[in-house]
Design a protein around this motif. Structure first.
Motif, PDB file in Angstrom:
ATOM      1  N   PHE A   1       0.803  -1.224   0.000  1.00 43.23           N
ATOM      2  CA  PHE A   1       0.000   0.000   0.000  1.00 43.23           C
ATOM      3  C   PHE A   1       0.828   1.263   0.000  1.00 43.23           C
ATOM      4  CE2 PHE A   1      -4.038  -1.246  -0.857  1.00 43.23           C
ATOM      5  CZ  PHE A   1      -4.110  -2.573  -0.451  1.00 43.23           C
TER       6      PHE A   1
ATOM      7  N   ARG B   1       3.617   1.430  -1.492  1.00 41.10           N
ATOM      8  CA  ARG B   1       4.059   1.436  -2.873  1.00 41.10           C
ATOM      9  C   ARG B   1       3.015   2.102  -3.775  1.00 41.10           C
ATOM     10  NH1 ARG B   1       7.402  -2.509  -5.127  1.00 41.10           N
ATOM     11  NH2 ARG B   1       6.995  -3.865  -3.356  1.00 41.10           N
ATOM     12  N   GLU B   2       1.784   1.644  -3.602  1.00 42.04           N
ATOM     13  CA  GLU B   2       0.697   2.140  -4.426  1.00 42.04           C
ATOM     14  C   GLU B   2       0.469   3.650  -4.228  1.00 42.04           C
ATOM     15  OE1 GLU B   2      -3.525   0.857  -3.800  1.00 42.04           O
ATOM     16  OE2 GLU B   2      -2.730  -0.815  -4.992  1.00 42.04           O
TER      17      GLU B   2
ATOM     18  N   HIS C   1     -12.624  24.319  -7.093  1.00 40.26           N
ATOM     19  CA  HIS C   1     -13.966  24.876  -7.282  1.00 40.26           C
ATOM     20  C   HIS C   1     -13.914  26.259  -7.923  1.00 40.26           C
ATOM     21  CE1 HIS C   1     -17.068  22.330  -5.128  1.00 40.26           C
ATOM     22  NE2 HIS C   1     -15.994  21.595  -5.183  1.00 40.26           N
TER      23      HIS C   1
ATOM     24  N   LYS D   1      -6.402  14.500  -2.850  1.00 37.15           N
ATOM     25  CA  LYS D   1      -7.124  13.291  -2.422  1.00 37.15           C
ATOM     26  C   LYS D   1      -6.163  12.165  -2.062  1.00 37.15           C
ATOM     27  CE  LYS D   1     -11.596  14.006  -4.577  1.00 37.15           C
ATOM     28  NZ  LYS D   1     -12.602  13.552  -5.541  1.00 37.15           N
TER      29      LYS D   1
ATOM     30  N   THR E   1      -5.548  10.350   1.527  1.00 39.87           N
ATOM     31  CA  THR E   1      -5.539   8.890   1.702  1.00 39.87           C
ATOM     32  C   THR E   1      -4.355   8.465   2.555  1.00 39.87           C
ATOM     33  OG1 THR E   1      -6.480   8.606  -0.482  1.00 39.87           O
ATOM     34  CG2 THR E   1      -5.383   6.694   0.457  1.00 39.87           C
TER      35      THR E   1
ATOM     36  N   VAL F   1      -4.939   9.435   6.172  1.00 37.56           N
ATOM     37  CA  VAL F   1      -5.901   8.553   6.834  1.00 37.56           C
ATOM     38  C   VAL F   1      -5.211   7.272   7.297  1.00 37.56           C
ATOM     39  CG1 VAL F   1      -7.908   7.062   6.419  1.00 37.56           C
ATOM     40  CG2 VAL F   1      -7.931   9.437   5.631  1.00 37.56           C
ATOM     41  N   LYS F   2      -4.303   6.769   6.454  1.00 42.58           N
ATOM     42  CA  LYS F   2      -3.676   5.495   6.792  1.00 42.58           C
ATOM     43  C   LYS F   2      -2.575   5.601   7.837  1.00 42.58           C
ATOM     44  CE  LYS F   2      -3.815   3.557   2.180  1.00 42.58           C
ATOM     45  NZ  LYS F   2      -2.893   3.066   1.176  1.00 42.58           N
TER      46      LYS F   2
END
Lengths: 215, 215, 215
Positions: free
Chosen positions: B79, B81-82, B160, B205, B209, B212-213
């Motif tokens: 993960f 890595r990704e 936006h 985003k 992520t 969050v991890k």
């Protein structure tokens, strides 16, 4: 039950199914709105339709972001994770293309809306129905894999029909060219609708992947 | 320290951070160049700006290719890595859209450059600043996750605003149509800039992520 | 032999190589067809070329779907899986862009086909040759990694040349503007070809990734 999506996901992570269903229901709503928008085309009303579609698109965005966050913080096996991620992602894409169609109508202000726009809209409503029904039955995959496979074939057919509708429309548009700007506007508006049906077929492919693995 | 990006990556793979920072710095440079290019628009100079941007784009390409190669030959968990892969990839996308804008200016040779192009350019500079600051603090994620989250919200707002600027510009373009070719040129040039801000939001985003991890 | 794609894949999964070769051969066929189509451009014949290309594109689609299904039901390690998936996917993309070029010719019915279309077509034929030769040697990677690396550099060069051809063509198109609709048609037809060479370079990048890991 080993190896089934039910045993792998439901007991541990029942929350993914309601969220995917919510995404599918947003898709159904925007499909109906865009179809009304193009069927009864009137510029001022299209501005309202765009507002409603945009709000729904943002709602869908929030739902898929929640799905992505949950996937990142929940322990489930990598392939389930990836499939759910892809499914949410492509559902989002269909909604985005519909939103993009509504936005182009508002930005470009075309003089008229061609009838095939309604045809594509109705194909999208029907695609959204098959997607909604498939997503609803994902958590009881073993019982319903035949029905889901049927739905996927239908989504494939819808994409082919939409492709033909789009191709013939564009051919006609260039055969009797009038105002170049109107041609560009309609070409791009219709293209968004056609891309939405393409993305709907990608949803079918992901669902078939899940069936191959778990049913 | 368990589960933190610091403990997972830094000790083993400190080299990813400098490379990501280098990509962010290429992004900052091309944002400034494209903004200068559209603010002081003059065709002959735009050819020079394009050359500089293209060189930087290729430099960025080499950096991200090195990142991908290192990821493939280095043992780190899937993960991480990704995420690093996605981050390098989307940073590359932002740079590509800016390069594509410069290329379109050179290919299309528009008569004038509209003011909103400068507005979009400035939004990109500001997006590049928030991205640069976030990437710099990725290796000390635990201390700075609030600041990074703030940066991500800012990138969301920038997208936006850029969307609105683009929408209004295109509406105006079609409201008072003049030369269809000039309209097509400006529409596509402005679209590249808008897509660059979209991609900048995707950077946010991915960073969220990671937060969050690991934080 | 440890760590080689041969030892990892061939013994267990020799079937992936013939399927990838089949995809590469579809790519070669459509490259020749599109080049003939643009070199000898005549609208009625282009309709026939499109039919042949579309049939091949669907054949390619079936092959890559089989690859994806096999990947999902076959036990092989995640990174092999991912690389094969990406390779099939991007081969599919090249074929799609060529199909999209043929489709645009039929939909738009341009008056003439510019000579650089043939140049791009020939670059695609040559890209398809390098891809075919690389895919054929993937299962004997250790012996041939230098040759494959050479092929990848060639694909990189082809993309740069195609980029220049496209850029100069578009510049010329806008320098002496005539009918705006013809300009839009040719711009989009040529763009599909240029995107096909871009995708061919992405094939090279994936193959290089595989080499880095396994040779």
């Amino acid at each position: 039950m080993k190896n089934s999506i039910f045993s792998k996901l439901s007991p541990k992570e029942p929350k993914f199914f309601p969220m995917l269903e919510e995404l599918a229901s947003v898709l159904s709503e925007v499909s109906h709105l865009i179809t009304e928008c193009v069927r009864t085309y009137n510029y001022d009303r299209s501005v309202d339709y765009f507002k409603q579609i945009k709000d729904l698109e943002r709602k869908g965005d929030r739902v898929s972001n929640t799905i992505f966050e949950e996937l990142n913080t929940t322990f489930i096996t990598p392939f389930d994770r990836e499939d759910i991620h892809d499914l949410a992602n492509v559902l989002d894409d269909v909604i985005d293309f519909i939103n993009s169609c509504a936005k182009r109508i508002v930005m470009y202000h075309p003089k008229k809306m061609p009838e095939p726009a309604t045809t594509l809209g109705e194909l999208l409503i029907s695609a959204a129905d098959y997607i909604g029904s498939s997503v609803k039955e994902l958590d009881t995959l073993q019982k319903n894999s035949d029905k889901i496979k049927d739905n996927c074939s239908k989504l494939h057919e819808i994409e082919h029909t939409a492709d033909d509708v789009y191709e013939h429309f564009i051919m006609g548009l260039f055969e009797n060219p009038t105002d170049p700007l109107e041609i560009i506007k309609l070409k791009e508006i219709m293209h968004s609708l056609e891309q939405a049906t393409d993305a709907a077929e990608r949803v079918a492919k992901i669902i078939k992947t899940i069936i191959v693995k778990y049913s």
